[in-house]
Design a protein around this motif. Structure first.
Motif, short mmCIF file in Angstrom:
data_model
loop_
_atom_site.label_atom_id
_atom_site.label_comp_id
_atom_site.label_asym_id
_atom_site.label_seq_id
_atom_site.Cartn_x
_atom_site.Cartn_y
_atom_site.Cartn_z
N ALA A 102 0.72 -1.13 0.06
CA ALA A 102 -0.08 0.09 0.00
C ALA A 102 0.83 1.44 -0.14
O ALA A 102 0.25 2.23 -0.42
CB ALA A 102 -0.84 -0.01 1.29
N HIS A 103 2.07 1.14 0.37
CA HIS A 103 3.07 2.28 0.52
C HIS A 103 3.09 3.11 -1.01
O HIS A 103 3.21 4.31 -1.21
CB HIS A 103 4.38 1.84 1.03
CG HIS A 103 4.37 1.75 2.70
ND1 HIS A 103 5.33 1.32 3.30
CD2 HIS A 103 3.37 1.67 3.39
CE1 HIS A 103 5.23 1.02 4.57
NE2 HIS A 103 3.81 1.35 4.65
N ALA A 104 3.34 2.01 -1.88
CA ALA A 104 3.50 2.49 -3.34
C ALA A 104 2.33 3.30 -3.69
O ALA A 104 2.62 4.36 -4.15
CB ALA A 104 3.84 1.23 -4.25
N PHE A 105 1.09 2.65 -3.46
CA PHE A 105 -0.13 3.54 -3.84
C PHE A 105 -0.26 4.64 -3.37
O PHE A 105 -0.48 5.92 -4.10
CB PHE A 105 -1.37 2.60 -3.89
CG PHE A 105 -2.64 3.44 -4.39
CD1 PHE A 105 -2.98 3.27 -5.44
CD2 PHE A 105 -3.31 4.05 -3.35
CE1 PHE A 105 -3.95 4.15 -5.91
CE2 PHE A 105 -4.46 4.58 -3.80
CZ PHE A 105 -4.94 4.62 -5.03
N LEU A 106 0.00 4.89 -1.92
CA LEU A 106 -0.27 5.92 -1.22
C LEU A 106 0.63 7.15 -1.52
O LEU A 106 0.34 8.31 -1.95
CB LEU A 106 -0.24 5.84 0.33
CG LEU A 106 -0.51 7.04 1.20
CD1 LEU A 106 -1.96 7.39 1.11
CD2 LEU A 106 -0.53 6.36 2.67
N ALA A 107 1.90 6.80 -1.87
CA ALA A 107 3.09 7.75 -1.96
C ALA A 107 2.75 8.28 -3.51
O ALA A 107 2.93 9.49 -3.73
CB ALA A 107 4.32 7.17 -1.95
N ALA A 108 2.30 7.32 -4.44
CA ALA A 108 2.08 8.06 -5.59
C ALA A 108 0.86 8.67 -5.74
O ALA A 108 0.76 9.87 -6.81
CB ALA A 108 2.11 6.63 -6.86
N PHE A 109 -0.29 8.32 -4.83
CA PHE A 109 -1.32 9.12 -4.89
C PHE A 109 -1.08 10.60 -4.46
O PHE A 109 -1.60 11.39 -5.25
CB PHE A 109 -2.42 8.23 -4.00
CG PHE A 109 -3.71 8.98 -3.76
CD1 PHE A 109 -4.83 8.63 -4.72
CD2 PHE A 109 -3.80 9.84 -2.80
CE1 PHE A 109 -5.86 9.32 -4.56
CE2 PHE A 109 -5.22 10.57 -2.91
CZ PHE A 109 -6.41 10.25 -3.69
N LEU A 110 -0.47 10.54 -3.62
CA LEU A 110 -0.32 11.71 -2.96
C LEU A 110 0.66 12.89 -3.73
O LEU A 110 0.58 13.79 -4.24
CB LEU A 110 0.38 11.90 -1.58
CG LEU A 110 -0.39 11.42 -0.45
CD1 LEU A 110 0.30 11.13 0.85
CD2 LEU A 110 -1.53 12.22 -0.34
N GLY A 111 1.70 11.95 -4.53
CA GLY A 111 2.50 12.55 -5.33
C GLY A 111 2.05 13.01 -6.48
O GLY A 111 2.22 14.29 -7.25
#
Length: 212
Positions: A102-111
């Motif tokens: 989930a870290h990948a999705f959340l980081a890219a979502f915010l970015g």
């Protein structure tokens, strides 16, 4: 000519710092920024050069400025996105002690919101480029996970026919819904080819040049 001793000592110190594992996450974020800037420039500059000289009106100076602006925006945005994404992933991993999917999705979502959230031509092109690949990847993933059965025949020809049928239908009857750069390309291909006045604008030029 040999480098001055001070410069050699500085390079040795910098290389020693770069090899320290304790700083790897932070340094990876910085190199990600560098790679994003370089890759963005490599991708956008040739595209902007071709599209500007094919379809944009104006003086040479105006065209060159437009190319530089597009290249700078793409390069800067991609650099900051990579920086933000890698930084947020490192932060989440540090806080939680390990990395989760989930870290990948959340980081890219915010970015994505922070960097590519503005609705402009460059961001729109990048997002649509990614969207097509995401849809393809999700289809393959659905087959791999067994959510949908694997096709017994190659669906690519049918997909191709539907895509081309839809885009030409939209161009002919709902043109304003298409992205401006796509409209320009399709106008050049399908409408400008209907008009000529002689051999010059039939074979050599797309449109006849004004006589002096």
């Amino acid at each position: 000519m040999a480098a001055p001793p001070q410069l050699r000592a500085l390079l040795v110190a910098v290389n020693a710092l770069l090899r320290k594992r304790r700083y790897h996450a932070a340094l990876a974020v910085l190199k990600g920024f560098r790679n994003g800037a370089v890759y963005g420039a490599k991708i956008r500059a040739p595209h902007a050069l071709v599209m500007t000289f094919l379809f944009r009106n104006g003086s040479l100076q105006e065209k060159l400025w437009a190319i530089l602006q597009a290249t700078y925006m793409h390069s800067w945005n991609l650099a900051w996105f990579v920086f933000t994404y890698k930084g947020l992933r490192a932060l989440q991993s540090c806080i939680q002690g390990k990395t989760y999917p989930a870290h990948a999705f959340l980081a890219a979502f915010l970015g994505g919101i922070l960097v590519f959230g503005e609705n402009n031509n460059i961001n729109s092109q990048i997002n649509m480029y990614l969207l097509s690949r995401v849809l393809f990847a999700l289809g393959r993933l659905a087959v791999e996970k067994g959510y949908i059965p694997e096709p017994r025949w190659d669906p690519f020809p049918l997909l191709t026919a539907v895509v081309w049928g839809l885009v030409l239908w939209l161009f002919e009857y709902h043109r304003s819904t298409l992205q401006p750069s796509l409209q320009s390309s399709m106008t050049y291909l399908y409408e400008d080819s209907n008009v000529w006045h002689g051999i010059s604008d039939f074979l050599i030029y797309n449109k006849s040049r004004p006589s002096n």
